[in-house]
Design an enzyme around this catalytic site. Structure first.
Site, PDB file in Angstrom:
ATOM      1  N   PHE A   1      -1.845  -4.264  -8.135  1.00  0.00           N
ATOM      2  CA  PHE A   1      -2.221  -5.487  -7.419  1.00  0.00           C
ATOM      3  C   PHE A   1      -3.522  -5.231  -6.670  1.00  0.00           C
ATOM      4  O   PHE A   1      -3.598  -4.365  -5.792  1.00  0.00           O
ATOM      5  CB  PHE A   1      -1.137  -5.920  -6.432  1.00  0.00           C
TER       6      PHE A   1
ATOM      7  N   SER B   1     -11.826  -4.500  -3.029  1.00  0.00           N
ATOM      8  CA  SER B   1     -12.895  -3.995  -3.893  1.00  0.00           C
ATOM      9  C   SER B   1     -12.436  -3.763  -5.328  1.00  0.00           C
ATOM     10  O   SER B   1     -13.266  -3.761  -6.246  1.00  0.00           O
ATOM     11  CB  SER B   1     -13.480  -2.703  -3.316  1.00  0.00           C
TER      12      SER B   1
ATOM     13  N   GLU C   1      -8.945   5.569  -4.024  1.00  0.00           N
ATOM     14  CA  GLU C   1      -8.326   4.870  -2.901  1.00  0.00           C
ATOM     15  C   GLU C   1      -7.858   5.791  -1.780  1.00  0.00           C
ATOM     16  O   GLU C   1      -7.680   5.342  -0.655  1.00  0.00           O
ATOM     17  CB  GLU C   1      -7.133   4.040  -3.395  1.00  0.00           C
TER      18      GLU C   1
ATOM     19  N   TYR D   1      -6.701  -6.664  -4.308  1.00  0.00           N
ATOM     20  CA  TYR D   1      -6.949  -7.696  -3.300  1.00  0.00           C
ATOM     21  C   TYR D   1      -8.322  -7.559  -2.648  1.00  0.00           C
ATOM     22  O   TYR D   1      -8.775  -8.458  -1.938  1.00  0.00           O
ATOM     23  CB  TYR D   1      -5.874  -7.647  -2.211  1.00  0.00           C
TER      24      TYR D   1
END
Length: 259
Positions: free
Chosen positions: A67, A71, A144, A69
């Protein structure tokens, strides 16, 4: 006698972020690496974290959905086989992670967007084919998660896409982490985004790219749209102050010579 018609007032279009505004704060910043005292993940840490999440999700080699949202909407870390518009109930976007690298520095920290509980978040589901999942997720983990413990640890969530529940991986803020911040007003967030710059660029640029891509995908987030207008106004004011001519020096009258 009929009154003269009143000309309709001109409605000013709300400002929005543009590349020209973002360029006002662009500057070259060298990457000095992690801030003093910050511990970063090594290969073993990434492997253990990924395997732990896959075990918790009982992954058995099937396709994986992520999922997105922020970058990841405009700069995914992997090849996307399919993309679907989706809503994640129970979560919302917020600039809540303090950055001392990438889009900020230890002396002028920036802010990054993440997910916090409450509300709902419109984004996109990105599909990774099962046979590519491990290689793609390794790339995603390194993108991330940098510091240890991670500011945005991965987790399994259930998003809604076209009325269908889809299990997916996403990254949400660690609200007990040392870099988590809350309670900032839109003006305070905008001030940080308009000033902090790292070797990846500014927070204002990050916001502009995210909003632009969301607009292209038909994704609307009222809070994010309001924030980009606040940032645009602050940068517009900065540009006007730079363009304003300097005040002329006051004229002085020479003292009369003594008689």
């Amino acid at each position: 006698m009929n009154p003269e018609p009143v000309a309709p007032s001109r409605v000013m279009k709300p400002p929005r972020l543009t590349p020209e505004l973002v360029a006002l704060i662009a500057r070259q910043v060298e990457d000095e690496g992690p801030a003093p005292g910050v511990v970063v993940h090594n290969d073993s840490d990434y492997e253990a974290s990924l395997q732990s999440l896959l075990d918790r999700g009982s992954w058995a080699g099937e396709d994986v959905w992520v999922f997105a949202y922020g970058s990841l909407l405009w700069n995914p870390a992997f090849d996307v086989a399919e993309q679907r518009a989706a809503v994640l109930p129970g979560w919302h976007r917020a600039f809540c992670i303090r950055l001392t690298r990438f889009r900020g520095t230890p002396t002028q920290p920036g802010l990054m967007m993440s997910l916090m509980p409450g509300g709902s978040c419109r984004g996109a589901l990105l599909r990774i084919p099962g046979h590519e999942a491990l290689a793609s997720l390794h790339k995603l983990w390194r993108r991330e998660m940098t510091v240890k413990p991670p500011n945005t640890p991965p987790r399994w969530v259930v998003a809604q896409a076209g009325g269908v529940a889809v299990r997916a991986i996403t990254f949400a803020a660690d609200r007990k982490g040392p870099n988590f911040v809350k309670g900032l007003t839109s003006d305070e967030i905008a001030t940080v985004l308009c000033s902090a710059v790292g070797h990846w660029g500014s927070g204002a640029e990050y916001l502009m790219q995210t909003v632009d891509q969301m607009e292209r995908l038909g994704i609307r987030d009222a809070n994010l749209w309001r924030l980009q207008r606040v940032v645009a106004r602050q940068l517009s004011a900065l540009g006007e102050s730079r363009a304003a001519p300097a005040s002329p020096a006051p004229r002085t009258t020479a003292a009369p010579a003594p008689a």
